[in-house]
Design an enzyme around this catalytic site. Structure first.
Site, mmCIF file in Angstrom:
data_model
loop_
_atom_site.group_PDB
_atom_site.id
_atom_site.type_symbol
_atom_site.label_atom_id
_atom_site.label_comp_id
_atom_site.label_asym_id
_atom_site.label_seq_id
_atom_site.Cartn_x
_atom_site.Cartn_y
_atom_site.Cartn_z
ATOM 1 N N LYS A 1 -45.771 33.098 -12.553
ATOM 2 C CA LYS A 1 -45.120 34.116 -13.388
ATOM 3 C C LYS A 1 -45.504 35.505 -12.894
ATOM 4 C CE LYS A 1 -43.495 35.930 -17.413
ATOM 5 N NZ LYS A 1 -42.099 36.325 -17.262
ATOM 6 N N ASN B 1 -33.401 35.047 -22.273
ATOM 7 C CA ASN B 1 -34.805 35.370 -22.529
ATOM 8 C C ASN B 1 -35.022 36.869 -22.462
ATOM 9 O OD1 ASN B 1 -36.677 36.352 -20.157
ATOM 10 N ND2 ASN B 1 -35.162 34.985 -19.200
ATOM 11 N N ASN C 1 -45.737 35.928 -7.687
ATOM 12 C CA ASN C 1 -44.666 36.879 -7.961
ATOM 13 C C ASN C 1 -45.278 38.148 -8.548
ATOM 14 O OD1 ASN C 1 -42.699 38.227 -9.843
ATOM 15 N ND2 ASN C 1 -41.304 36.692 -9.011
ATOM 16 N N CYS D 1 -37.142 45.581 -11.713
ATOM 17 C CA CYS D 1 -37.772 46.450 -12.707
ATOM 18 C C CYS D 1 -37.213 47.870 -12.621
ATOM 19 C CB CYS D 1 -39.268 46.488 -12.432
ATOM 20 S SG CYS D 1 -40.175 47.452 -13.609
ATOM 21 N N LYS E 1 -37.149 38.874 -4.519
ATOM 22 C CA LYS E 1 -36.334 38.247 -5.570
ATOM 23 C C LYS E 1 -35.262 39.225 -6.007
ATOM 24 C CE LYS E 1 -35.793 35.083 -9.009
ATOM 25 N NZ LYS E 1 -36.807 34.464 -9.848
ATOM 26 N N THR F 1 -32.103 36.394 -13.655
ATOM 27 C CA THR F 1 -31.178 36.193 -14.770
ATOM 28 C C THR F 1 -30.140 37.315 -14.851
ATOM 29 O OG1 THR F 1 -32.806 37.269 -16.180
ATOM 30 C CG2 THR F 1 -32.790 34.855 -16.152
HETATM 31 O O1 RRO Z 1 -40.474 38.476 -18.283
HETATM 32 C C1 RRO Z 1 -39.228 38.520 -18.378
HETATM 33 O O2 RRO Z 1 -38.663 38.845 -19.423
HETATM 34 C C2 RRO Z 1 -38.360 38.185 -17.241
HETATM 35 C C3 RRO Z 1 -38.589 38.548 -15.934
HETATM 36 BR BR1 RRO Z 1 -40.080 39.489 -15.409
HETATM 37 C C4 RRO Z 1 -37.632 38.230 -14.936
HETATM 38 O O3 RRO Z 1 -37.765 38.541 -13.736
HETATM 39 N N1 RRO Z 1 -36.524 37.563 -15.316
HETATM 40 C C5 RRO Z 1 -36.309 37.205 -16.602
HETATM 41 O O4 RRO Z 1 -35.282 36.594 -16.893
HETATM 42 N N2 RRO Z 1 -37.233 37.519 -17.553
#
Ligand code: RRO
Length: 307
Positions: free
Chosen positions: A45, A69, A99, A130, A164, A192
């Site tokens: 993660k 999510n 990651n 980000c 990524k 996502t």
């Molecule tokens: O932690 C998240 O909410 C998250 C991350 Br870092 C990501 O790269 N992709 C995602 O769907 N959730």
């Protein structure tokens, strides 16, 4: 065995970052997890430089064909990860890919430098989804920003760097090409797709504490295939393809679209052994079609027995 950026892997199926908690799984399954680990490499993660609480709840919304999510990167930060998580993840029987994510090139550079000397770490994955505080852009949404990030961190490590990619931009293939030109060893996609769920009882309000979130699962598989194909046509470096893969057939399709490795994410929430099943199904499909690929271990029975 197959080779990915010089790393030997038993088969082509890995996990998507943040979708399988190997430390919690070890607690649940014990050492049976190590005997029958469901992935050929483990992608941990996202780690950030400073600890983060993550987003306020609710953090998940189930869709008819997947989920959204909005976890918001809760993690112990670099120091906590090095002290508490890395020693446990180093015990896994497969190579470890860490990651990392930062809101500036300096943050990412600090993370890359810290992991550069750790022999437990086989490769680094740069999560460039980000928001960049300087320009307001997602670092990974813009080829120039991605190139600048690679320029800053590439000299800091000889370990393979996997970028990524985010699907939430005009051209993931253009970003992939910039990453390759500036020293990335591989790219992985898709992360996502930005989505939203409305609160079922409060008209006009978002359900997720973070407002919007990331859509994953069967709903995004076709999008992932198209983006993997487009990226494959633009770069020569290896591609890790993921997005809604839940069967060997879908993994095969991901490879046929251009992926070298296949990531399994949302499917592991329903079945933590999905990765192992998919690897076996993929191997059978490949054997039947005469395509050579990895040689996964036989279907793991022991973890299933323990459940
Ligand atoms: O932690 C998240 O909410 C998250 C991350 Br870092 C990501 O790269 N992709 C995602 O769907 N959730």
């Amino acid at each position: 065995m197959i080779s990915f950026c010089g790393i030997e892997l038993a088969h082509p199926v890995v996990n998507g970052s943040g979708t399988f908690d190997a430390i919690a799984a070890r607690r649940a399954f014990g050492d049976a997890l190590l005997d029958d680990f469901p992935f050929a490499a483990f992608v941990s993660k996202t780690v950030t430089r400073a600890p983060r609480q993550g987003n306020p709840p609710p953090r998940l919304w189930e869709l008819g064909a997947g989920m959204i999510n909005s976890i918001g990167l809760p993690n112990k930060g670099l120091a906590g990860y090095l002290a508490e998580d890395l020693p446990q993840l180093a015990e896994l029987p497969v190579p470890l890919i860490v990651n990392v994510m930062g809101s500036s090139a300096e943050d990412v550079a600090a993370l890359v430098s810290a992991f550069a000397e750790r022999e437990e770490v086989a490769a680094l994955e740069l999560n460039v989804s980000c928001p960049n505080v300087k320009t307001g852009l997602l670092m990974g949404a813009d080829p120039g920003e991605t190139a600048a990030l690679l320029d800053a961190v590439r000299p800091l490590t000889a370990k393979p760097l996997v970028v990524k990619l985010t699907p939430n931009c005009a051209s993931p293939a253009a970003v992939a090409a910039a990453a390759e030109a500036h020293g990335a060893d591989a790219v992985s996609l898709i992360n996502t797709i930005r989505g939203m769920a409305m609160h079922p009882r409060r008209p006009g309000e978002a359900w997720l504490g973070g407002g919007t979130g990331g859509v994953s699962g069967p709903a995004v598989h076709a999008v992932a295939l198209a983006q993997v194909r487009e990226v494959r046509e633009r770069v020569r470096i290896p591609v890790v393809g993921m997005g809604g893969v839940a069967t060997g057939r879908q993994a095969r399709d991901m490879i046929d679209a251009g992926a070298d490795l296949v990531g399994v994410g949302t499917a592991s929430f329903r079945d933590p052994l999905a990765g192992a099943r998919i690897a076996v199904e993929l191997q059978r499909l490949s054997a039947n079609s005469g395509i050579t690929g990895g040689t996964p271990e036989p279907a793991p029975a022991r973890i299933a027995d323990a459940r």
